[in-house]
Scaffold this motif. Structure first.
Motif, PDB file in Angstrom:
ATOM      1  N   THR A  34       0.947  -0.920  -0.257  1.00  4.78           N
ATOM      2  CA  THR A  34       0.502  -0.171   0.240  1.00  4.78           C
ATOM      3  C   THR A  34       0.678   0.832  -0.165  1.00  4.78           C
ATOM      4  N   GLU A  37       2.221   2.234  -3.537  1.00  3.12           N
ATOM      5  CA  GLU A  37       1.325   2.780  -4.288  1.00  3.12           C
ATOM      6  C   GLU A  37       0.875   4.334  -3.715  1.00  3.12           C
ATOM      7  N   THR A  38       0.718   4.723  -2.465  1.00  2.00           N
ATOM      8  CA  THR A  38       0.281   5.438  -1.517  1.00  2.00           C
ATOM      9  C   THR A  38       1.897   6.792  -2.223  1.00  2.00           C
ATOM     10  N   ILE A  58      -6.202  14.722  -3.986  1.00  2.00           N
ATOM     11  CA  ILE A  58      -6.223  12.866  -4.060  1.00  2.00           C
ATOM     12  C   ILE A  58      -5.887  12.247  -2.719  1.00  2.00           C
ATOM     13  N   VAL A  59      -5.508  12.216  -1.487  1.00  2.00           N
ATOM     14  CA  VAL A  59      -5.391  11.903  -0.884  1.00  2.00           C
ATOM     15  C   VAL A  59      -7.049  12.102   0.239  1.00  2.00           C
ATOM     16  N   SER A  62      -9.555   9.503  -0.272  1.00  2.00           N
ATOM     17  CA  SER A  62      -9.660   8.753  -0.044  1.00  2.00           C
ATOM     18  C   SER A  62      -9.816   8.179   1.376  1.00  2.00           C
ATOM     19  N   VAL A 114      -6.925   8.904 -10.597  1.00  2.00           N
ATOM     20  CA  VAL A 114      -6.176   8.144  -9.501  1.00  2.00           C
ATOM     21  C   VAL A 114      -6.969   8.198  -8.211  1.00  2.00           C
ATOM     22  N   SER A 118      -9.110   6.626  -5.620  1.00  2.00           N
ATOM     23  CA  SER A 118      -9.253   6.691  -4.686  1.00  2.00           C
ATOM     24  C   SER A 118      -9.724   6.638  -3.665  1.00  2.00           C
ATOM     25  N   ASN A 121     -11.542   2.519  -3.569  1.00  2.00           N
ATOM     26  CA  ASN A 121     -10.520   1.909  -1.905  1.00  2.00           C
ATOM     27  C   ASN A 121     -10.622   3.216  -1.176  1.00  2.00           C
ATOM     28  N   GLY A 122     -11.343   4.056  -0.699  1.00  2.00           N
ATOM     29  CA  GLY A 122     -11.646   4.932   0.338  1.00  2.00           C
ATOM     30  C   GLY A 122     -12.866   4.623   0.901  1.00  2.00           C
TER      31      GLY A 122
END
Length: 414
Positions: A34, A37-38, A58-59, A62, A114, A118, A121-122
């Motif tokens: 992970t 990827e991050t 972007i952060v 997620s 992306v 994200s 996935n979040g």
């Protein structure tokens, strides 16, 4: 898998339970992937856009789902077999990682894609995390809960050390697609670990409670406990004002120090090293000082430590600063999580854990985006140092108004 015998440090007692150790190792392998990827995607977005607002945004995507979905995840975790439930969530994340990998290899990856992945996935991790935390609590006796939570944070941060270092190597040798491919494979380790543990049978009465009733019951229990409520508010302010240092590492490395993926990986790895170091001793410190007193010390110091990190004049000083900050952050956040969870019966732990995840994820998403956006306009140092000082002021005010919150007696159930 045989248990490890490490009685000399109470921080490591959870390793004496084979089921916990198996899941811990599987999660560690997954988190290494992970963090590969991050780092890869953080560097990709920062270099593609050149804006801290995009990197932070972007952060934030997620973590944003936690605001809405965390209570639902907690209620679901208390209704179903947690091992199977976690396995489904991990499988979904594996599929999303595979999609990102294929897009990268085919040259069709973009910043908006992306962002979408994200967000999805979040959603998956938000619905899974409360069950995972509650499952860990079921794998150890109550006296080892703090050890279990701290070591879980340690494996996350150990992945933060190894993952970025591997990411820097893979990015240099093969590029982002291969880093994403390794992350996809890493999820298999968790599924293998889950296949090797067994949990106590679920209470059949839990399934008779409606989802909405389960959600509202968890909120009611948290609001009715003054200490849990204080923990949730404290978590929110830490997440919004201090924790964005995690997501803004690429901005600090690239825009302030003029470095690239190697510097980003160095800072991320140093934070992880600090957190792992803290995890080894935090249980022993909690036994010596008391959980509440240790939390008070960690909360008071983290604003100062964060401000000093952002004032770092060189990358070397920043690496040392984020090591200390990573240690301080783990002591505070793992302590808050364990303290809140320990105050309720096991059948409610997933719901309390989900509320913790909700305020942590929501506060972090808002904080990392807002600080990133402001950093583009007035400078990353000014914005982050101001946020750190504001948090310190809030903690000192609370210490003056309610000293018991930092040093008073505590009880726990469970």
């Amino acid at each position: 898998m045989r248990a490890l015998r490490l009685p000399q440090l109470s921080s490591l007692r959870a390793f004496e339970h084979p089921g916990y150790l198996a899941v811990w190792l599987g999660a560690l392998i997954s988190n290494i992937g992970t963090w590969m990827e991050t780092v890869s995607m953080g560097v990709y977005v920062t270099q593609e856009t050149g804006r801290a607002e995009w990197t932070g945004g972007i952060v934030a995507l997620s973590f944003l789902p936690s605001v809405v979905l965390s209570p639902l995840g907690g209620a679901l975790a208390d209704r179903f077999d947690r091992r199977a439930y976690v396995a489904v969530g991990i499988t979904v994340q594996l599929v999303l990682a595979a999609v990102l990998t294929v897009l990268a290899f085919t040259g069709t990856l973009s910043v908006p894609i992306v962002g979408v992945v994200s967000l999805l996935n979040g959603c998956a991790s938000t619905l899974t995390n409360p069950a995972f935390s509650a499952m860990l609590a079921e794998l150890v006796p109550p006296r080892d809960l703090h050890s279990a939570m701290s070591l879980n944070s340690a494996q996350f941060n150990l992945g933060r050390i190894v993952g970025p270092l591997l990411a820097a190597l893979v990015l240099q040798m093969g590029g982002a697609p291969w880093a994403l491919f390794v992350n996809t494979l890493s999820f298999v380790a968790v599924l293998v670990a889950l296949s090797r543990v067994r949990l106590p049978a679920r209470d059949p009465e839990a399934k008779k409670e409606t989802l909405w009733a389960g959600i509202t019951r968890g909120i009611s229990v948290a609001r009715g406990d003054e200490d849990i409520w204080l923990v949730l508010w404290g978590t929110l302010f830490v997440a919004a004002l201090v924790a964005p240092f995690i997501g803004l590492v690429p901005v600090f490395a690239i825009n302030v120090f003029g470095q690239g993926a190697a510097a980003t990986s160095l800072l991320v790895a140093c934070q992880g090293a600090g957190a792992v170091t803290a995890a080894v001793v935090v249980g022993t410190l909690a036994d010596a000082l008391g959980h509440r007193r240790l939390l008070g010390l960690a909360a008071t110091s983290i604003g100062v430590v964060s401000a000093l990190y952002w004032l770092s004049p060189t990358l070397t000083v920043a690496a040392a600063g984020i090591f200390v900050l990573g240690a301080n952050y783990l002591m505070l956040m793992s302590g808050l999580h364990a303290f809140a969870t320990s105050r309720v019966p096991r059948e409610l732990q997933a719901r309390v854990s989900s509320l913790y995840s909700m305020v942590l994820g929501g506060g972090y998403a808002a904080g990392v985006w807002a600080l990133g956006a402001l950093a583009d306009r007035v400078g990353v140092r000014f914005v982050t140092i101001s946020a750190s000082v504001l948090f310190l002021a809030l903690v000192l005010t609370l210490r003056l108004l309610s000293p018991r919150s930092f040093t008073g007696p505590q009880t726990s159930q469970g």
